[in-house]
Design a protein around this motif. Structure first.
Motif, PDB file in Angstrom:
ATOM      1  N   VAL A   5       0.840  -1.188   0.000  1.00 61.31           N
ATOM      2  CA  VAL A   5       0.000   0.000   0.000  1.00 61.31           C
ATOM      3  C   VAL A   5       0.874   1.236   0.000  1.00 61.31           C
ATOM      4  O   VAL A   5       1.583   1.505   0.979  1.00 61.31           O
ATOM      5  CB  VAL A   5      -0.951   0.016   1.205  1.00 61.31           C
ATOM      6  CG1 VAL A   5      -1.825   1.263   1.159  1.00 61.31           C
ATOM      7  CG2 VAL A   5      -1.818  -1.237   1.220  1.00 61.31           C
ATOM      8  N   GLU A   6       0.801   1.991  -1.092  1.00 59.93           N
ATOM      9  CA  GLU A   6       1.566   3.225  -1.218  1.00 59.93           C
ATOM     10  C   GLU A   6       0.805   4.391  -0.604  1.00 59.93           C
ATOM     11  O   GLU A   6      -0.430   4.426  -0.607  1.00 59.93           O
ATOM     12  CB  GLU A   6       1.859   3.545  -2.686  1.00 59.93           C
ATOM     13  CG  GLU A   6       2.639   2.474  -3.431  1.00 59.93           C
ATOM     14  CD  GLU A   6       1.746   1.535  -4.205  1.00 59.93           C
ATOM     15  OE1 GLU A   6       2.235   0.939  -5.187  1.00 59.93           O
ATOM     16  OE2 GLU A   6       0.556   1.385  -3.844  1.00 59.93           O
ATOM     17  N   LEU A  20       7.340   9.241  -0.357  1.00 55.76           N
ATOM     18  CA  LEU A  20       6.401   8.158  -0.556  1.00 55.76           C
ATOM     19  C   LEU A  20       6.722   7.011   0.390  1.00 55.76           C
ATOM     20  O   LEU A  20       7.887   6.745   0.683  1.00 55.76           O
ATOM     21  CB  LEU A  20       6.451   7.642  -1.990  1.00 55.76           C
ATOM     22  CG  LEU A  20       6.251   8.670  -3.107  1.00 55.76           C
ATOM     23  CD1 LEU A  20       6.251   7.966  -4.458  1.00 55.76           C
ATOM     24  CD2 LEU A  20       4.976   9.463  -2.901  1.00 55.76           C
ATOM     25  N   SER A  21       5.689   6.336   0.841  1.00 56.03           N
ATOM     26  CA  SER A  21       5.840   5.164   1.681  1.00 56.03           C
ATOM     27  C   SER A  21       5.112   3.988   1.054  1.00 56.03           C
ATOM     28  O   SER A  21       4.087   4.160   0.394  1.00 56.03           O
ATOM     29  CB  SER A  21       5.272   5.413   3.080  1.00 56.03           C
ATOM     30  OG  SER A  21       5.942   6.463   3.733  1.00 56.03           O
ATOM     31  N   CYS A  22       5.640   2.808   1.265  1.00 58.31           N
ATOM     32  CA  CYS A  22       4.991   1.581   0.830  1.00 58.31           C
ATOM     33  C   CYS A  22       5.009   0.616   1.997  1.00 58.31           C
ATOM     34  O   CYS A  22       6.068   0.090   2.361  1.00 58.31           O
ATOM     35  CB  CYS A  22       5.699   0.987  -0.378  1.00 58.31           C
ATOM     36  SG  CYS A  22       5.087  -0.639  -0.881  1.00 58.31           S
ATOM     37  N   ALA A  23       3.856   0.412   2.583  1.00 58.35           N
ATOM     38  CA  ALA A  23       3.711  -0.509   3.697  1.00 58.35           C
ATOM     39  C   ALA A  23       3.309  -1.874   3.173  1.00 58.35           C
ATOM     40  O   ALA A  23       2.379  -1.990   2.373  1.00 58.35           O
ATOM     41  CB  ALA A  23       2.668   0.010   4.677  1.00 58.35           C
ATOM     42  N   THR A  90       6.019  13.866 -12.801  1.00 62.78           N
ATOM     43  CA  THR A  90       4.600  13.589 -12.652  1.00 62.78           C
ATOM     44  C   THR A  90       4.260  12.204 -13.195  1.00 62.78           C
ATOM     45  O   THR A  90       4.557  11.891 -14.347  1.00 62.78           O
ATOM     46  CB  THR A  90       3.766  14.648 -13.376  1.00 62.78           C
ATOM     47  OG1 THR A  90       3.979  15.921 -12.753  1.00 62.78           O
ATOM     48  CG2 THR A  90       2.284  14.309 -13.317  1.00 62.78           C
ATOM     49  N   ALA A  91       3.657  11.376 -12.359  1.00 61.97           N
ATOM     50  CA  ALA A  91       3.343  10.006 -12.732  1.00 61.97           C
ATOM     51  C   ALA A  91       2.613   9.340 -11.576  1.00 61.97           C
ATOM     52  O   ALA A  91       2.539   9.879 -10.473  1.00 61.97           O
ATOM     53  CB  ALA A  91       4.618   9.222 -13.053  1.00 61.97           C
ATOM     54  N   VAL A  92       2.093   8.162 -11.851  1.00 62.59           N
ATOM     55  CA  VAL A  92       1.654   7.275 -10.784  1.00 62.59           C
ATOM     56  C   VAL A  92       2.853   6.444 -10.368  1.00 62.59           C
ATOM     57  O   VAL A  92       3.514   5.831 -11.208  1.00 62.59           O
ATOM     58  CB  VAL A  92       0.502   6.364 -11.225  1.00 62.59           C
ATOM     59  CG1 VAL A  92       0.118   5.408 -10.103  1.00 62.59           C
ATOM     60  CG2 VAL A  92      -0.699   7.203 -11.639  1.00 62.59           C
ATOM     61  N   TYR A  93       3.130   6.440  -9.087  1.00 69.25           N
ATOM     62  CA  TYR A  93       4.274   5.719  -8.552  1.00 69.25           C
ATOM     63  C   TYR A  93       3.808   4.426  -7.901  1.00 69.25           C
ATOM     64  O   TYR A  93       2.891   4.419  -7.080  1.00 69.25           O
ATOM     65  CB  TYR A  93       5.025   6.586  -7.539  1.00 69.25           C
ATOM     66  CG  TYR A  93       5.870   7.651  -8.194  1.00 69.25           C
ATOM     67  CD1 TYR A  93       7.262   7.557  -8.207  1.00 69.25           C
ATOM     68  CD2 TYR A  93       5.274   8.739  -8.820  1.00 69.25           C
ATOM     69  CE1 TYR A  93       8.033   8.519  -8.824  1.00 69.25           C
ATOM     70  CE2 TYR A  93       6.041   9.704  -9.451  1.00 69.25           C
ATOM     71  CZ  TYR A  93       7.422   9.592  -9.449  1.00 69.25           C
ATOM     72  OH  TYR A  93       8.202  10.551 -10.065  1.00 69.25           O
ATOM     73  N   TYR A  94       4.476   3.337  -8.271  1.00 69.94           N
ATOM     74  CA  TYR A  94       4.108   2.009  -7.814  1.00 69.94           C
ATOM     75  C   TYR A  94       5.226   1.378  -7.004  1.00 69.94           C
ATOM     76  O   TYR A  94       6.400   1.486  -7.359  1.00 69.94           O
ATOM     77  CB  TYR A  94       3.810   1.087  -9.000  1.00 69.94           C
ATOM     78  CG  TYR A  94       2.634   1.502  -9.839  1.00 69.94           C
ATOM     79  CD1 TYR A  94       1.353   1.052  -9.540  1.00 69.94           C
ATOM     80  CD2 TYR A  94       2.809   2.333 -10.936  1.00 69.94           C
ATOM     81  CE1 TYR A  94       0.275   1.421 -10.315  1.00 69.94           C
ATOM     82  CE2 TYR A  94       1.736   2.711 -11.720  1.00 69.94           C
ATOM     83  CZ  TYR A  94       0.472   2.246 -11.407  1.00 69.94           C
ATOM     84  OH  TYR A  94      -0.595   2.610 -12.184  1.00 69.94           O
ATOM     85  N   CYS A  95       4.842   0.682  -5.972  1.00 72.57           N
ATOM     86  CA  CYS A  95       5.760  -0.087  -5.149  1.00 72.57           C
ATOM     87  C   CYS A  95       5.797  -1.527  -5.636  1.00 72.57           C
ATOM     88  O   CYS A  95       4.766  -2.099  -6.014  1.00 72.57           O
ATOM     89  CB  CYS A  95       5.294  -0.024  -3.694  1.00 72.57           C
ATOM     90  SG  CYS A  95       6.320  -0.919  -2.517  1.00 72.57           S
ATOM     91  N   GLY A 106       1.886  -2.759  -5.672  1.00 78.04           N
ATOM     92  CA  GLY A 106       0.864  -1.948  -5.053  1.00 78.04           C
ATOM     93  C   GLY A 106      -0.043  -1.334  -6.096  1.00 78.04           C
ATOM     94  O   GLY A 106       0.134  -1.517  -7.303  1.00 78.04           O
ATOM     95  N   GLN A 107      -1.026  -0.584  -5.627  1.00 77.01           N
ATOM     96  CA  GLN A 107      -2.005   0.026  -6.518  1.00 77.01           C
ATOM     97  C   GLN A 107      -1.553   1.369  -7.076  1.00 77.01           C
ATOM     98  O   GLN A 107      -2.138   1.865  -8.033  1.00 77.01           O
ATOM     99  CB  GLN A 107      -3.341   0.191  -5.794  1.00 77.01           C
ATOM    100  CG  GLN A 107      -4.026  -1.128  -5.495  1.00 77.01           C
ATOM    101  CD  GLN A 107      -4.378  -1.873  -6.758  1.00 77.01           C
ATOM    102  OE1 GLN A 107      -5.086  -1.351  -7.623  1.00 77.01           O
ATOM    103  NE2 GLN A 107      -3.882  -3.098  -6.878  1.00 77.01           N
ATOM    104  N   GLY A 108      -0.534   1.955  -6.482  1.00 77.47           N
ATOM    105  CA  GLY A 108       0.015   3.197  -6.983  1.00 77.47           C
ATOM    106  C   GLY A 108      -0.475   4.420  -6.240  1.00 77.47           C
ATOM    107  O   GLY A 108      -1.550   4.417  -5.635  1.00 77.47           O
ATOM    108  N   THR A 109       0.327   5.465  -6.295  1.00 80.82           N
ATOM    109  CA  THR A 109      -0.043   6.749  -5.723  1.00 80.82           C
ATOM    110  C   THR A 109       0.359   7.853  -6.700  1.00 80.82           C
ATOM    111  O   THR A 109       1.441   7.818  -7.291  1.00 80.82           O
ATOM    112  CB  THR A 109       0.610   6.958  -4.339  1.00 80.82           C
ATOM    113  OG1 THR A 109       0.136   8.170  -3.754  1.00 80.82           O
ATOM    114  CG2 THR A 109       2.131   6.997  -4.426  1.00 80.82           C
TER     115      THR A 109
END
Length: 115
Positions: A5-6, A20-23, A90-95, A106-109
């Protein structure tokens, strides 16, 4: 089940910073290599930064010197510190987590860099 989860995305002005965090849950986190990818509209997903289970890091040339990846095994969390942000970030960032044949996303942030 496995979950990544980002969080931490948002709108920031050029030159600004975000972390950004990814748990993660459902994996033995310390065994996994972790990565941050991003995908802008109309473009392919690209690797931004990665960190191995041993702490070795790698960065895309476009973010080198501006971004920093780290991990906290006690919290099962990987971070991406983003400084000196540019509109092209600028983008969606994924873990991403990978271990041998296992890979999870992850689903992205959303990160938007704009004035």
């Amino acid at each position: 089940q496995v979950q990544l989860v980002e969080s931490g995305g948002g709108l920031v002005q050029p030159g600004g910073s975000l972390r950004l965090s990814c748990a993660t849950s459902g994996i033995i986190f310390s065994f996994y290599a972790m990565g941050w990818y991003r995908q802008a509209p109309g473009k392919q997903r690209e690797l931004v930064a990665s960190i191995t289970s041993g702490g070795i890091t790698n960065y895309a040339d476009s973010v080198k010197g501006r971004f920093s990846i780290s991990r906290d095994n006690a919290k099962n969390t990987v971070y991406l510190q983003m400084n000196s942000l540019k509109p092209e970030d600028t983008a969606v960032y994924y873990c991403n987590a990978v271990l041998l044949s296992y890979e999870y996303w992850g689903q992205g942030t959303q990160v938007t860099v704009s004035s």
